[in-house]
Design an enzyme around this catalytic site. Structure first.
Site, PDB file in Angstrom:
ATOM      1  N   GLN A 189      24.931  40.536  65.670  1.00  0.00           N
ATOM      2  CA  GLN A 189      25.507  39.947  64.243  1.00  0.00           C
ATOM      3  C   GLN A 189      26.775  39.133  64.445  1.00  0.00           C
ATOM      4  O   GLN A 189      27.214  38.512  63.466  1.00  0.00           O
ATOM      5  CB  GLN A 189      26.070  41.238  63.428  1.00  0.00           C
TER       6      GLN A 189
ATOM      7  N   LEU B  34      26.061  45.057  57.118  1.00  0.00           N
ATOM      8  CA  LEU B  34      27.057  43.965  57.299  1.00  0.00           C
ATOM      9  C   LEU B  34      26.486  42.637  57.120  1.00  0.00           C
ATOM     10  O   LEU B  34      27.210  41.520  56.606  1.00  0.00           O
ATOM     11  CB  LEU B  34      28.092  43.945  58.212  1.00  0.00           C
TER      12      LEU B  34
ATOM     13  N   HIS C   6      19.543  51.833  63.624  1.00  0.00           N
ATOM     14  CA  HIS C   6      19.933  50.666  62.949  1.00  0.00           C
ATOM     15  C   HIS C   6      20.353  49.530  63.767  1.00  0.00           C
ATOM     16  O   HIS C   6      19.896  48.332  63.925  1.00  0.00           O
ATOM     17  CB  HIS C   6      20.665  50.925  61.778  1.00  0.00           C
ATOM     18  N   GLU C   7      21.342  49.823  64.707  1.00  0.00           N
ATOM     19  CA  GLU C   7      22.139  48.983  65.426  1.00  0.00           C
ATOM     20  C   GLU C   7      21.246  48.614  66.631  1.00  0.00           C
ATOM     21  O   GLU C   7      21.442  47.367  67.148  1.00  0.00           O
ATOM     22  CB  GLU C   7      23.476  49.512  66.118  1.00  0.00           C
TER      23      GLU C   7
HETATM   24 NI    NI Z   1      23.072  46.022  60.264  1.00  0.00          NI
END
Ligand code: NI
Length: 171
Positions: A51, A92, A133-134
């Site tokens: 990210q 995010l 999720h990560e």
């Molecule tokens: Ni995420």
């Protein structure tokens, strides 16, 4: 320390598959520290290196409200999972979007810590969801990909529009 820029869906860089970290050195520890600061400032409970446009297998997580339990997972691997649970997830990289995703309820994960030491963690509840999720981010997968194509397209259009308006305001 520095906060890093988080890339937003549907940026194609979010679909990059991350490479393993070969050596846990000071450069990696600096990135861990910057990613933690970025996650806390957002604020969020998890951030994958993907990210912040660093395509290595590194995630930081802190599910506490007090932001006082930073967990670092380098080269994480889920080696066992059980049960199923549903949770309304956010990300995010997908600001303002919350959607229900089904994942394993419990996971056992093997990883290295920020000192390069191997550890095993048995996670449940929110931590288990967050780890999955990560790790998805490291595989180039964003949680909206679990949704129907119709829903995903609507989210994609909304975020492209938001980004355009943001750029216009910045001119
Ligand atoms: Ni995420």
């Amino acid at each position: 320390m520095a906060t890093l820029t988080i890339i937003n869906y549907p940026d194609p860089r979010l679909h990059t598959v991350a490479k393993p970290v070969l050596a846990v050195n000071d450069e990696i520890r600096q990135l861990v520290s910057d990613m933690a600061e970025t996650m806390y400032a957002a604020p969020g409970i998890g951030l994958a290196a993907t990210q912040v446009d660093q395509h290595i297998q590194l995630i930081v997580i802190d599910t506490t409200k007090e932001q006082n339990n930073l967990q670092v997972f380098i080269n994480p691997k889920i080696v066992a999972k059980s049960g199923l649970t549903e949770y309304e997830e956010g990300c995010l990289s997908v600001p303002g979007v919350y959607e229900t995703v089904t994942r394993a309820e419990n996971v056992r994960v093997e990883a290295l810590d920020e000192n390069g030491k191997k550890f095993t963690s048995d996670a449940g509840d929110l931590l288990a969801i967050c780890i999955q999720h990560e790790i998805d981010h490291l595989l180039g997968k964003v949680f909206v990909e679990y949704l129907s194509p119709l829903k995903r397209n609507r989210i994609r259009k909304r975020l492209i529009k938001q980004a355009r308006e943001f750029e216009k305001n910045a001119d």
